[in-house]
Write a protein that holds these residues in place. Structure first.
Motif, PDB file in Angstrom:
ATOM      1  N   GLY A  69      43.049  34.648  43.879  1.00 11.74           N
ATOM      2  CA  GLY A  69      42.290  35.014  42.674  1.00 11.74           C
ATOM      3  C   GLY A  69      41.373  33.907  42.194  1.00 11.74           C
ATOM      4  N   HIS A  74      40.557  32.894  35.437  1.00 12.13           N
ATOM      5  CA  HIS A  74      41.921  32.704  35.952  1.00 12.13           C
ATOM      6  C   HIS A  74      42.256  31.213  35.755  1.00 12.13           C
ATOM      7  CE1 HIS A  74      45.465  32.689  38.219  1.00 12.13           C
ATOM      8  NE2 HIS A  74      45.000  32.873  39.439  1.00 12.13           N
ATOM      9  N   SER A  81      36.472  35.032  41.342  1.00 13.05           N
ATOM     10  CA  SER A  81      37.819  35.374  41.818  1.00 13.05           C
ATOM     11  C   SER A  81      37.944  35.204  43.329  1.00 13.05           C
ATOM     12  CB  SER A  81      38.168  36.804  41.414  1.00 13.05           C
ATOM     13  OG  SER A  81      37.251  37.696  42.000  1.00 13.05           O
TER      14      SER A  81
END
Ligand code: 7TS
Length: 416
Positions: A242, A289, A99
């Motif tokens: 992120g 993500h 992240s």
């Protein structure tokens, strides 16, 4: 070494046109964004790539046999390959998605701690590290009874190596890990990491580089540097928040234990014992993500379209202009005057609090960061509570620097 492709000439206006946010007004003034070390702005291509994933192929990766899952997986893995090429890693599976730099450093410190650290061993960092390259090592040292040692920083903001001729006397026979920033987020100093890594290697010390402030500004080649691990954040390199990467040399990653457990990182799970997935998945527990990673791939493709050396030259010219102009302000002192720097300039002004200055600059539409920049030990070294920091990206201009200097001069008059 990477092979160079022919790139178009650097045209700042052509670049600016690709960043929608640069058309925003702040307090009725055109935005001057000088907080790129905190997070850079994003070109339209990156924003589009991220939203196109949600609009057209949203599905989880590496799981389903259905078409969308396959497409999402392919897009994510294409991003991994783009990043592999950009940093010249040998294998795509040496690129682990995280992240951000903070997560990459926690992964590195936890896993290397488990693998390497015994009581009284030493981890060597430097006095200019971001907290993300201090605290995870402190935690690892506490867990294993090891010691954190610090390479001092000189008054110009460079690393103070041993006595002479780059002789590095901070290494001892107990040093197991060297964790060092490629570029300081507060001072802009470019550290001679390649030389440090070479010295560390002679002593079989594992090397970890915090590349958060380097990745968007320098030509990073992990094989040329010779590092074992290299961490960076996507959002400081024109990519989405992120997102981040931990690059690791295959042979070392194979030996490192996982950091987080869960789905995706396993081979076989029983209640008695779990075996782990192959690289990179061993280090990628849970749903990643995906949209961000796809956007990150696009950010790197976008950077690849330009000559990074030309971008760096442009940013350096801004740094030189800002330095010259800011120093004409009475009582202004630049913190960090190393010979090798990226476009980051930190300063303090007699009788002016950095927070007040930051607030007044914001009223003129100028975004700078104020405070300790997550480098409290470095602030202590320089005897200041914080600084005002302008950090440049390829889309910034000489006129914007002029606006900042004029606004600073005006603010100083109001505040004194
Ligand atoms: N390491 C360095 C050198 C950094 O500059 C930062 C963020 C980090 C690690 C952590 O990165 P993250 O993406 O995980 O948060 N630096 C800054 C800064 O200078 N201002 O805001 C964040």
């Amino acid at each position: 070494m990477k092979t160079a492709a022919v790139k178009p000439a650097f045209d700042v206006e052509e670049i600016r046109a690709q960043f929608p946010i640069l058309k925003e007004l702040v307090h009725g003034k055109p935005l001057v964004y000088f907080d790129n070390a905190a997070t850079s702005q994003k070109p339209r291509r990156v924003i589009k790539a991220e939203s196109a994933y949600y609009a057209t192929i949203n599905a989880n990766v590496h799981r389903g046999v259905h078409t969308l899952s396959t497409k999402a997986t392919e897009a994510q893995e294409a991003a991994r390959e783009t990043i592999r090429k950009h940093i010249n890693a040998k294998h795509a599976h040496e690129v682990i998605f995280t992240s951000g730099t903070t997560a990459s450093m926690n992964l590195a410190a936890f896993s290397l701690g488990q693998l390497l650290l015994k009581k009284s061993d030493e981890v060597l960092i430097s006095g200019m590290e971001h907290h993300a390259n201090i605290v995870p090592w402190q935690l690892a040292c506490e867990r294993h009874g090891a010691k954190l040692k610090v390479i001092p920083v000189t008054d110009s903001g460079e690393l103070a190596f041993g006595s002479s001729d780059h002789l590095i006397d901070q290494f001892t026979d107990r040093t197991r890990i060297l964790a060092i920033s490629h570029v300081s987020n507060t001072l802009g100093t470019i550290n001679p990491v390649k030389e440090l890594i070479a010295e560390a290697k002679k002593r079989s010390i594992i090397t970890v580089v915090d590349g958060a402030q380097a990745i968007a500004h320098l030509d990073v080649d992990v094989q040329d540097l010779g590092c074992d691990l290299y961490a960076f954040s996507g959002h400081k390199a024109y990519g989405p928040t992120g997102t981040g990467v931990l690059y690791g040399r295959e042979e070392l990653l194979e030996r490192m234990p996982p950091w987080q457990g869960g789905g995706e990182m396993i081979d076989v799970v029983t209640f008695e014992k779990t075996t782990y997935a192959k690289l990179p998945f061993k280090f990628e527990a849970g749903t990643p993500h995906i949209a961000g990673i796809i956007g990150l791939g696009e950010a790197f493709r976008w950077m690849e379209d330009y000559d990074k050396a030309a971008m760096a030259k442009h940013e350096h010219a801004l740094l030189e202009h800002a330095t010259k102009e800011l120093l004409t302000i009475d009582g202004l002192r630049i913190i960090g005057t190393a010979k090798e720097r990226v476009g980051v300039i930190s300063f303090v002004i007699d009788g002016v609090h950095h927070y007040d200055l930051g607030t007044l600059l914001d009223q003129q539409g100028i975004a700078v960061r104020t405070g300790h920049h997550c480098t409290q030990p470095l602030m202590e070294h320089f005897g200041v509570s914080g600084t005002t920091r302008a950090s440049f990206a390829c889309f910034n201009t000489r006129e914007e620097v002029g606006a900042m200097v004029a606004a600073t001069r005006k603010a100083v008059k109001m505040l004194r």
